[in-house]
Scaffold this active site. Sequence first.
Site, PDB file in Angstrom:
ATOM      1  N   GLY A 103       0.947  -1.437   0.154  1.00 38.99           N
ATOM      2  CA  GLY A 103      -0.032  -0.062  -0.119  1.00 38.99           C
ATOM      3  C   GLY A 103       0.914   1.255   0.071  1.00 38.99           C
ATOM      4  N   ASN A 104       0.121   2.388   0.099  1.00 41.12           N
ATOM      5  CA  ASN A 104       1.063   3.600   0.325  1.00 41.12           C
ATOM      6  C   ASN A 104       0.195   4.435   1.270  1.00 41.12           C
ATOM      7  OD1 ASN A 104      -0.863   5.737  -1.142  1.00 41.12           O
ATOM      8  ND2 ASN A 104      -0.606   3.946  -2.684  1.00 41.12           N
ATOM      9  N   ARG A 105       0.807   5.552   1.517  1.00 44.30           N
ATOM     10  CA  ARG A 105       0.623   6.496   2.582  1.00 44.30           C
ATOM     11  C   ARG A 105      -0.687   7.484   2.551  1.00 44.30           C
ATOM     12  NH1 ARG A 105       4.297   5.991   7.172  1.00 44.30           N
ATOM     13  NH2 ARG A 105       6.304   5.235   6.587  1.00 44.30           N
ATOM     14  N   SER A 106      -1.130   7.459   1.380  1.00 44.44           N
ATOM     15  CA  SER A 106      -2.188   8.552   1.002  1.00 44.44           C
ATOM     16  C   SER A 106      -3.274   8.483   2.028  1.00 44.44           C
ATOM     17  CB  SER A 106      -2.666   8.189  -0.334  1.00 44.44           C
ATOM     18  OG  SER A 106      -3.932   8.889  -0.681  1.00 44.44           O
ATOM     19  N   ALA A 153      -3.800   7.751  -4.933  1.00 46.12           N
ATOM     20  CA  ALA A 153      -2.641   7.501  -5.017  1.00 46.12           C
ATOM     21  C   ALA A 153      -2.425   5.856  -5.653  1.00 46.12           C
ATOM     22  CB  ALA A 153      -1.641   7.494  -3.899  1.00 46.12           C
TER      23      ALA A 153
END
Length: 225
Positions: free
Chosen positions: A33-36, A100
């Site tokens: 995943g990512n931090r958006s 994102a």
Amino acid sequence: ALETPGSGRLAGRHVLVSAGPTYEDLDPVRYLGNRSSGRMGFAIAGRAAALGASVTLVAGPVALPTPAGVRRTDVRSAAQMRDAVLAAAGSADVYIGAAAVADYRPRLLAADKIKKTQDSLTLELERTPDILGELGSRRQRPMLVGFAAETGDVESYARDKLARKNLDLIAANHVGEGKGFEVADNALVVYAADGAVIDLGEADKTELAARLLDVVVDRLVEKDG
Ligand code: CTP
Ligand code: CA
């Protein structure tokens, strides 16, 4: 009821927004995943609804309440986000891609939890679909607005994406140094396909969302009257 300035400017319009990260599953308990946070996209969706638009918000996994008057579809992966966005894009006047979207996903999804039987583990990743790029390649398409969070030469990366994905507008921001992901304040510069550059300044995401929508509204009105 109190009306915000400019309310009704998007009456009769369908605004499609994507927001948040995507999660690309690796096994039943793990993902990439990512931090958006999703805050920018949610703020845009809420503001568009306040301006009278019919709003579809395609949201990745986020912990945010649905803004008033917004129709929300929750998705998890880039592939699911693509399907939900394309399903709504046909009737949309504008698509604002604030999500994102993961660039890569594991090539294989393990049916069972991966056990730590090896000293090291190599994951093979494959590219995800480029949602904005796919819409940009269509002859019949909504107005397209992208985001570019960049380090280094922000303008040249943003202009390159604007051209490569065939977008109408791209909102660029510098990440790092306390700006961008997981922080409330941000700064955006919008680059347009016609060469215009609009500096939205530095503000919280709610205010930047409002300023960005003002640019979008002006151009929608210019385009269709
Ligand atoms: N985007 C998309 N689908 C993807 C990746 C990105 O629709 N698979 C959209 C994002 O929502 C954003 C814009 O494209 O509006 C730019 O995203 P960004 O990550 O900056 O660009 P990429 O094309 O993925 O290039 P890179 O990450 O290599 O800079
Ligand atoms: Ca990317």
